[in-house]
Design a protein around this motif. Sequence first.
Motif, PDB file in Angstrom:
ATOM      1  N   ARG A   8       4.529  14.541 -11.392  1.00  0.00           N
ATOM      2  CA  ARG A   8       4.893  16.207 -11.134  1.00  0.00           C
ATOM      3  C   ARG A   8       3.806  17.003 -11.467  1.00  0.00           C
ATOM      4  O   ARG A   8       2.869  16.658 -12.401  1.00  0.00           O
ATOM      5  CB  ARG A   8       6.177  16.541 -11.831  1.00  0.00           C
ATOM      6  CG  ARG A   8       7.425  15.859 -11.445  1.00  0.00           C
ATOM      7  CD  ARG A   8       8.782  16.387 -12.265  1.00  0.00           C
ATOM      8  NE  ARG A   8       9.686  15.493 -11.792  1.00  0.00           N
ATOM      9  CZ  ARG A   8      10.701  15.839 -10.967  1.00  0.00           C
ATOM     10  NH1 ARG A   8      10.469  17.051 -10.110  1.00  0.00           N
ATOM     11  NH2 ARG A   8      11.721  14.812 -10.592  1.00  0.00           N
ATOM     12  N   HIS A   9       3.769  18.203 -10.905  1.00  0.00           N
ATOM     13  CA  HIS A   9       2.793  19.221 -11.594  1.00  0.00           C
ATOM     14  C   HIS A   9       3.019  19.605 -13.037  1.00  0.00           C
ATOM     15  O   HIS A   9       4.109  19.487 -13.433  1.00  0.00           O
ATOM     16  CB  HIS A   9       2.907  20.540 -10.701  1.00  0.00           C
ATOM     17  CG  HIS A   9       2.439  20.230  -9.181  1.00  0.00           C
ATOM     18  ND1 HIS A   9       1.052  19.514  -8.702  1.00  0.00           N
ATOM     19  CD2 HIS A   9       3.027  20.331  -8.019  1.00  0.00           C
ATOM     20  CE1 HIS A   9       1.116  19.471  -7.388  1.00  0.00           C
ATOM     21  NE2 HIS A   9       2.118  19.834  -7.034  1.00  0.00           N
ATOM     22  N   ARG A  42       4.671  28.977  -8.037  1.00  0.00           N
ATOM     23  CA  ARG A  42       5.734  29.790  -7.777  1.00  0.00           C
ATOM     24  C   ARG A  42       5.307  31.320  -7.666  1.00  0.00           C
ATOM     25  O   ARG A  42       5.995  31.868  -6.658  1.00  0.00           O
ATOM     26  CB  ARG A  42       6.686  29.886  -9.119  1.00  0.00           C
ATOM     27  CG  ARG A  42       7.784  30.920  -8.893  1.00  0.00           C
ATOM     28  CD  ARG A  42       8.720  30.886 -10.167  1.00  0.00           C
ATOM     29  NE  ARG A  42       8.230  30.875 -11.324  1.00  0.00           N
ATOM     30  CZ  ARG A  42       7.990  29.845 -12.391  1.00  0.00           C
ATOM     31  NH1 ARG A  42       8.111  28.872 -12.208  1.00  0.00           N
ATOM     32  NH2 ARG A  42       7.319  30.438 -13.756  1.00  0.00           N
ATOM     33  N   LYS A  95      16.799  23.656  -9.168  1.00  0.00           N
ATOM     34  CA  LYS A  95      15.283  23.872  -9.655  1.00  0.00           C
ATOM     35  C   LYS A  95      14.412  23.077  -9.318  1.00  0.00           C
ATOM     36  O   LYS A  95      13.157  23.629  -8.883  1.00  0.00           O
ATOM     37  CB  LYS A  95      15.537  24.321 -11.154  1.00  0.00           C
ATOM     38  CG  LYS A  95      14.201  24.717 -11.732  1.00  0.00           C
ATOM     39  CD  LYS A  95      14.184  24.996 -13.358  1.00  0.00           C
ATOM     40  CE  LYS A  95      12.864  25.388 -13.856  1.00  0.00           C
ATOM     41  NZ  LYS A  95      12.716  25.181 -15.427  1.00  0.00           N
ATOM     42  N   GLY A  96      14.775  21.678  -9.397  1.00  0.00           N
ATOM     43  CA  GLY A  96      13.532  20.587  -9.089  1.00  0.00           C
ATOM     44  C   GLY A  96      13.312  20.667  -7.522  1.00  0.00           C
ATOM     45  O   GLY A  96      12.054  20.476  -7.312  1.00  0.00           O
ATOM     46  N   TYR A 154       7.663  24.334  -3.270  1.00  0.00           N
ATOM     47  CA  TYR A 154       6.938  25.594  -3.444  1.00  0.00           C
ATOM     48  C   TYR A 154       5.494  25.043  -2.238  1.00  0.00           C
ATOM     49  O   TYR A 154       5.299  26.121  -1.515  1.00  0.00           O
ATOM     50  CB  TYR A 154       6.400  25.653  -4.721  1.00  0.00           C
ATOM     51  CG  TYR A 154       7.134  26.504  -5.560  1.00  0.00           C
ATOM     52  CD1 TYR A 154       8.088  27.481  -5.130  1.00  0.00           C
ATOM     53  CD2 TYR A 154       7.219  26.199  -6.871  1.00  0.00           C
ATOM     54  CE1 TYR A 154       9.129  27.929  -6.039  1.00  0.00           C
ATOM     55  CE2 TYR A 154       8.229  26.783  -7.662  1.00  0.00           C
ATOM     56  CZ  TYR A 154       9.065  27.764  -7.313  1.00  0.00           C
ATOM     57  OH  TYR A 154       9.939  28.311  -7.990  1.00  0.00           O
ATOM     58  N   VAL A 210       2.743  24.784 -11.798  1.00  0.00           N
ATOM     59  CA  VAL A 210       4.152  25.129 -11.143  1.00  0.00           C
ATOM     60  C   VAL A 210       4.297  26.753 -11.097  1.00  0.00           C
ATOM     61  O   VAL A 210       4.818  27.333 -10.233  1.00  0.00           O
ATOM     62  CB  VAL A 210       5.211  24.531 -12.048  1.00  0.00           C
ATOM     63  CG1 VAL A 210       6.610  24.990 -11.478  1.00  0.00           C
ATOM     64  CG2 VAL A 210       5.249  23.064 -11.732  1.00  0.00           C
ATOM     65  N   THR A 211       4.050  27.337 -12.413  1.00  0.00           N
ATOM     66  CA  THR A 211       3.872  28.730 -12.404  1.00  0.00           C
ATOM     67  C   THR A 211       2.952  29.275 -11.439  1.00  0.00           C
ATOM     68  O   THR A 211       3.431  30.417 -10.788  1.00  0.00           O
ATOM     69  CB  THR A 211       3.642  29.098 -13.712  1.00  0.00           C
ATOM     70  OG1 THR A 211       4.208  28.454 -14.874  1.00  0.00           O
ATOM     71  CG2 THR A 211       3.649  30.625 -13.663  1.00  0.00           C
ATOM     72  N   PRO A 240       3.275  22.549 -16.022  1.00  0.00           N
ATOM     73  CA  PRO A 240       3.898  23.866 -16.024  1.00  0.00           C
ATOM     74  C   PRO A 240       2.995  24.666 -15.253  1.00  0.00           C
ATOM     75  O   PRO A 240       3.496  25.894 -14.738  1.00  0.00           O
ATOM     76  CB  PRO A 240       4.312  23.831 -17.552  1.00  0.00           C
ATOM     77  CG  PRO A 240       4.426  22.475 -17.980  1.00  0.00           C
ATOM     78  CD  PRO A 240       3.433  21.681 -17.291  1.00  0.00           C
ATOM     79  N   GLU A 282      11.120  23.832  -6.824  1.00  0.00           N
ATOM     80  CA  GLU A 282       9.813  23.528  -7.169  1.00  0.00           C
ATOM     81  C   GLU A 282       8.974  22.525  -6.418  1.00  0.00           C
ATOM     82  O   GLU A 282       7.722  22.739  -6.081  1.00  0.00           O
ATOM     83  CB  GLU A 282       9.801  23.166  -8.968  1.00  0.00           C
ATOM     84  CG  GLU A 282      10.190  24.286  -9.687  1.00  0.00           C
ATOM     85  CD  GLU A 282      10.225  23.873 -11.067  1.00  0.00           C
ATOM     86  OE1 GLU A 282       9.745  22.371 -11.236  1.00  0.00           O
ATOM     87  OE2 GLU A 282      10.243  24.383 -12.156  1.00  0.00           O
TER      88      GLU A 282
END
Length: 372
Positions: A15-16, A25, A85-86, A92, A21-22, A18, A89
Motif C-alpha cells: 500500500r501507499h 486524496r 475507507k480502504g 484514488y 495517500v494524503t 500515508p 483510498e
Amino acid sequence: MAATLTAAPAPAGPRHNPKVVTALRRFAISISVLNVFGYTVLGFEQPWTWPLIALATSYSLEIVLEVLGARAEGRDPRFRGGGLKGLVEFLYPAHITALAVNMLSYVNDRVWVMVFGVIVAVGTKWVLRAPVKGRMRHFMNPSNFGIAVILVLFPWASIAPPYQFTEYIDGGFDWLVPAIILTLGTLLNAKLTERTWLILAWVGGYALQAIIRGLIFDTSIPAALAMMTGVAFVLFTNYMITDPGTTPSSKWGQIAFGGGVAAMYGVLTGLHIVYGIFFATALVCLIRGAFLWSVDIVARKRAAEAAEKASADRAEAVTAVLPAQPACGCAGECACPAPARAAACPNGCADTCACPAPAAEKELQDKIAVAA
C-alpha cells in the motif's frame, strides 16, 4: 479434541505510505472540484455525463485488474481489509486518471474513444512495469499515456481547447483560475509529493528551450514563454508531470526527469510535432523505464558473479586444508583416497585399492567442516 488448522490469509499487496495517500486524496478532491466548477462555470465543452462514464469505466477496470493480479500473485486484493475507507483510498488513482483523460482530451461526440483512452490509461499500470527496489512498479504516467495514445491512433482527436478553462470568465478574473491552481498545486507538491526540484527543472527547462528555439529557428520567444501563463500549462505542471508514482524521488533524478521532458518537448516542437508536451512526457517515462530495467539486469548479473566468486573461494579454502592424496601404488594401498579410483591402480592392485578408508578420515572431515 482435534485442533483445527486454518491457513493464514495471504498478505495484501503493498500500500501507499500515508503521505502519498494524503497527496492522492487532495489530488482527487482538487480535480473533482475543478470538474464541477468547469461544467457549471468555466465552460468545459465535453458533455456533463462523460466524467461519470469515465469514472465508471476506470473504477470497474481497476477493481477487475486488481483481483486478477492478486490471484496471480497469491495475495489479497489491496482494497480488501480496510472497509469503505480502504476501497476509496484504493480508487484514488483511478479517479484522478479518469477525470484527467476526459478533461484534457477532446474527441468530438465519440464517447467510446474517451472510454478507450481511460482503459489504456488504467491498463498500462499492469503492462508497462519495471523493478524498483525489489518491487514491480508502473513507470508510465497513466493519464498522460492514455491521452497520447488517443492522439496517435485518432488523428482527428485533439487536446481539450485551453480556452475552456476561462471561457466564461473575464474582467481580470481569468487570472484567478490559474492563480488558484498554481497556489494549491505548489503547496501540494512541496509538502506531500516532494517534487519541487522536478517542477523547477521542468519550468526552467521549458523557458530555456523556448529561448533556444527562438534563437535557432527565429520563432517568437515571447509567444513561447507566454504559454507558461496559461491554465493548461499550470495544470500540467502541478497535476500531471509531478505524478509521484511515475517520477523519481531523488533530487538529481527529479532534475533529470523534469529537464528531460522540457528538452524532449523542445525537440518535438522543433520538428513541428503537435501536442509535444504529452508525447515528451511519455517518451521520458519510457526512457526511465528502460533505465530501471537496465539497472536491475546489471544488479542481478553482478549478484550472480559475486555468488559464483564466493562459491569458488569456499571451494578453494576447502581444498587448501586437504592433505595431498597418495598415488595408488602397491605400497600403502589402504591409503588410496576412494574405491572409485581403484581402476587406476597399476600392477594389479584393483582389489587392494578397494580397502576401507584410512583411520584419518574423521580428522579430514573435521578439517573440511572447519574450512566450510
